[in-house]
Design a protein around this motif. Structure first.
Motif, mmCIF file in Angstrom:
data_model
loop_
_atom_site.group_PDB
_atom_site.id
_atom_site.type_symbol
_atom_site.label_atom_id
_atom_site.label_comp_id
_atom_site.label_asym_id
_atom_site.label_seq_id
_atom_site.Cartn_x
_atom_site.Cartn_y
_atom_site.Cartn_z
ATOM 1 N N GLY A 298 0.796 -1.228 0.000
ATOM 2 C CA GLY A 298 0.000 0.000 0.000
ATOM 3 C C GLY A 298 0.823 1.269 0.000
ATOM 4 O O GLY A 298 0.423 2.289 0.557
ATOM 5 N N PHE A 299 1.981 1.223 -0.630
ATOM 6 C CA PHE A 299 2.882 2.369 -0.592
ATOM 7 C C PHE A 299 2.605 3.318 -1.767
ATOM 8 O O PHE A 299 2.422 2.880 -2.897
ATOM 9 C CB PHE A 299 4.317 1.825 -0.634
ATOM 10 C CG PHE A 299 5.340 2.775 -1.147
ATOM 11 C CD1 PHE A 299 5.545 3.984 -0.508
ATOM 12 C CD2 PHE A 299 6.096 2.464 -2.263
ATOM 13 C CE1 PHE A 299 6.506 4.873 -0.979
ATOM 14 C CE2 PHE A 299 7.044 3.331 -2.743
ATOM 15 C CZ PHE A 299 7.251 4.543 -2.094
ATOM 16 N N SER A 300 2.556 4.616 -1.500
ATOM 17 C CA SER A 300 2.396 5.569 -2.604
ATOM 18 C C SER A 300 3.249 6.810 -2.377
ATOM 19 O O SER A 300 3.566 7.167 -1.240
ATOM 20 C CB SER A 300 0.925 5.954 -2.784
ATOM 21 O OG SER A 300 0.487 6.660 -1.659
ATOM 22 N N ILE A 301 3.621 7.444 -3.486
ATOM 23 C CA ILE A 301 4.421 8.670 -3.433
ATOM 24 C C ILE A 301 3.556 9.789 -4.006
ATOM 25 O O ILE A 301 3.130 9.709 -5.165
ATOM 26 C CB ILE A 301 5.699 8.550 -4.294
ATOM 27 C CG1 ILE A 301 6.437 7.252 -3.992
ATOM 28 C CG2 ILE A 301 6.612 9.747 -4.085
ATOM 29 C CD1 ILE A 301 7.546 6.931 -5.001
ATOM 30 N N GLN A 302 3.273 10.797 -3.197
ATOM 31 C CA GLN A 302 2.491 11.945 -3.684
ATOM 32 C C GLN A 302 3.470 13.060 -4.027
ATOM 33 O O GLN A 302 4.149 13.589 -3.137
ATOM 34 C CB GLN A 302 1.500 12.413 -2.623
ATOM 35 C CG GLN A 302 0.423 11.380 -2.342
ATOM 36 C CD GLN A 302 -0.613 11.873 -1.340
ATOM 37 O OE1 GLN A 302 -0.443 12.908 -0.697
ATOM 38 N NE2 GLN A 302 -1.689 11.121 -1.193
ATOM 39 N N LYS B 100 0.588 9.600 -20.082
ATOM 40 C CA LYS B 100 1.757 9.254 -20.903
ATOM 41 C C LYS B 100 2.824 8.531 -20.072
ATOM 42 O O LYS B 100 3.471 7.604 -20.539
ATOM 43 C CB LYS B 100 2.334 10.559 -21.479
ATOM 44 C CG LYS B 100 3.251 10.373 -22.638
ATOM 45 C CD LYS B 100 3.516 11.701 -23.315
ATOM 46 C CE LYS B 100 5.009 11.911 -23.406
ATOM 47 N NZ LYS B 100 5.409 13.294 -23.457
ATOM 48 N N LEU B 101 2.982 8.958 -18.807
ATOM 49 C CA LEU B 101 4.016 8.373 -17.960
ATOM 50 C C LEU B 101 3.529 7.133 -17.197
ATOM 51 O O LEU B 101 4.299 6.478 -16.512
ATOM 52 C CB LEU B 101 4.500 9.420 -16.938
ATOM 53 C CG LEU B 101 5.228 10.629 -17.526
ATOM 54 C CD1 LEU B 101 5.408 11.722 -16.484
ATOM 55 C CD2 LEU B 101 6.594 10.198 -18.078
ATOM 56 N N GLY B 102 2.239 6.837 -17.303
ATOM 57 C CA GLY B 102 1.692 5.660 -16.617
ATOM 58 C C GLY B 102 1.517 5.852 -15.120
ATOM 59 O O GLY B 102 1.567 4.884 -14.349
ATOM 60 N N LEU B 103 1.325 7.094 -14.663
ATOM 61 C CA LEU B 103 1.200 7.355 -13.229
ATOM 62 C C LEU B 103 -0.185 6.935 -12.725
ATOM 63 O O LEU B 103 -1.128 6.778 -13.503
ATOM 64 C CB LEU B 103 1.448 8.844 -12.926
ATOM 65 C CG LEU B 103 2.718 9.448 -13.547
ATOM 66 C CD1 LEU B 103 2.916 10.882 -13.054
ATOM 67 C CD2 LEU B 103 3.954 8.604 -13.242
ATOM 68 N N ALA B 104 -0.294 6.801 -11.414
ATOM 69 C CA ALA B 104 -1.531 6.240 -10.843
ATOM 70 C C ALA B 104 -2.686 7.231 -10.821
ATOM 71 O O ALA B 104 -3.835 6.853 -11.059
ATOM 72 C CB ALA B 104 -1.256 5.752 -9.420
ATOM 73 N N ALA B 105 -2.422 8.493 -10.498
ATOM 74 C CA ALA B 105 -3.542 9.429 -10.297
ATOM 75 C C ALA B 105 -3.046 10.868 -10.304
ATOM 76 O O ALA B 105 -1.852 11.141 -10.128
ATOM 77 C CB ALA B 105 -4.217 9.145 -8.946
ATOM 78 N N ILE C 275 2.883 6.442 -8.107
ATOM 79 C CA ILE C 275 2.967 7.912 -8.053
ATOM 80 C C ILE C 275 1.614 8.569 -8.264
ATOM 81 O O ILE C 275 0.906 8.292 -9.238
ATOM 82 C CB ILE C 275 3.939 8.438 -9.139
ATOM 83 C CG1 ILE C 275 5.346 7.899 -8.885
ATOM 84 C CG2 ILE C 275 3.948 9.970 -9.176
ATOM 85 C CD1 ILE C 275 6.346 8.258 -9.973
ATOM 86 N N THR C 276 1.272 9.459 -7.339
ATOM 87 C CA THR C 276 0.117 10.339 -7.512
ATOM 88 C C THR C 276 0.639 11.761 -7.614
ATOM 89 O O THR C 276 1.480 12.180 -6.807
ATOM 90 C CB THR C 276 -0.824 10.240 -6.289
ATOM 91 O OG1 THR C 276 -1.428 8.955 -6.295
ATOM 92 C CG2 THR C 276 -1.925 11.286 -6.336
#
Ligand code: SF4
Ligand code: SF4
Length: 370
Positions: free
Chosen positions: A123-127, A189-194, A166-167
């Motif tokens: 459940g790790f994310s980088i904002q 384009k970069l395939g980021l999450a949100a 990455i959000t």
């Protein structure tokens, strides 16, 4: 030190305030930038030292023992804290289901990207803060060269296999709101999450900064109309975008209180625990959390915050200006924390009221009957 923690002891401490699920934990006030819209006024000469690593680990363990689910590491710039990665890894080993890092990303090294990837944190994310799809917009608030450096860091993270973690966090302002659809395109384009937008909070340095302002009602209405008419924007937004103004238009659930008050507390580097990210008042801060422990601090908070919980429930009926609003049934007087941070009173109107009311007037909510 394992705790004999008891979430019920917080709940029953005189109020029906529920134990926290998400904790926002500031680990440093230092920052490599001095953004003009920074509401915590972070910079290179902070008022408080970094939180010692052992204190962080102890606090994280206490939060988990109390049934906490989500921890958000923030700052300042958390990557400046020498123990940020170990603290995140520790949080991942003790059962927290979501771990978030809020960063401008500029300081990520190749080595750290590899370590993060190898950690396999659940459940790790980088904002990552990105205030526009162009250097002109982003650098206007964050300083020359910031956009290029953040884009390079995003590229490093994408190359390192972390794109889906990455959000993008976007701060809505008059000068950049029109770039929101372009930011969605960039993220795709970069395939980021949100891509998640948040409104400008006029606190800290943002309160003094003359060159920026929140978007006006017409800008939001134009964006909503663009959502209706622009197929690509709508498709991307529906897939991975989020902006409050676009959600208000779809509000249909009746509400009687404004928020999940106190379930998302905020702990500062100088050891003040607030009931939420925006409700800052020394009158309602619990001090000395690292020394007394999180459970005792939350019990103290539950007693201290009970009057605020009551205000949050009574705001919608008590605020005169809400009575004839077409959105009154779904808005419930807006956000008490925002009212506080912008006007210094929990009884003031939410600072986004004018824009919100304009949207409810143009698109009157069809309120669902429960
Ligand atoms: S907004 Fe973020 S990046 Fe900018 S000065 Fe504040 S903490 Fe640093
Ligand atoms: S939009 Fe403003 S006036 Fe309308 S209910 Fe919300 S806070 Fe009250």
């Amino acid at each position: 030190m394992p705790l004999s923690a008891n979430p019920a002891s917080i709940e029953s401490a005189q109020t029906d305030i529920r134990p926290p699920t998400t904790l926002t934990l500031a680990i440093t006030e230092r920052c490599n930038l001095t953004c003009c819209h920074c509401w915590v006024a972070a910079g290179q000469q902070p008022n408080s030292p970094d939180v010692p690593e052992w204190s962080l680990l102890q606090l994280i363990e206490q939060f988990s023992a109390l049934g906490g689910e989500h921890i958000r590491f923030t700052g300042g710039e958390p990557l400046l804290h020498p123990g940020w990665l170990r603290a995140m890894q520790f949080a991942g080993t003790i059962g927290l289901s979501a771990i978030t890092l809020q960063t401008n990303a500029m300081l990520f090294t190749e080595q750290q990207v590899k370590q993060l990837r190898r950690s396999g944190l659940p459940g790790f994310s980088i904002q990552i803060s990105l205030d526009g799809a162009t250097a002109a917009s982003h650098d206007r608030v964050r300083g020359s060269g910031a956009f290029a450096a953040t884009m390079q860091a995003i590229d490093r993270l994408v190359q390192g296999g972390l794109a889906d973690r990455i959000t993008i966090n976007f701060t809505e302002m008059q000068h950049n709101l029109e770039e929101f659809p372009d930011l969605l395109q960039l993220a795709e384009k970069l395939g980021l999450a949100a891509v998640v937008a948040g409104t400008l909070v006029k606190g800290g340095r943002a309160a003094e900064c003359s060159g920026i302002a929140p978007p006006d009602s017409d800008q939001y209405l134009r964006l909503i109309r663009r959502y209706d008419s622009d197929h690509d924007f709508r498709t991307r937004y529906d897939a991975f975008g989020n902006m409050a103004a676009l959600q208000w238009r779809q509000d249909d659930s009746p509400r009687s209180s404004c928020c999940t008050f106190a379930e998302h507390p905020y702990l500062t580097t100088d050891d003040r625990l607030y009931p939420c990210l925006l409700c800052h008042s020394d009158e309602y801060a619990v001090h000395g959390v690292y020394e007394k422990g999180l459970e005792a601090a939350l019990q103290e908070g539950a007693r201290l915050w009970a009057p605020l919980l009551e205000i949050s429930r009574r705001r919608s009926a008590a605020l005169d200006h809400c009575r004839d609003c077409p959105g009154a049934a779904v808005c419930a007087g807006g956000c008490m924390g925002r009212a506080w941070s912008s006007c210094g009173s929990p009884w003031a109107a939410d600072d986004r009221c004018e824009q919100r009311r304009a949207i409810y007037s143009a698109f009157p909510p069809k309120v669902r009957q429960n």
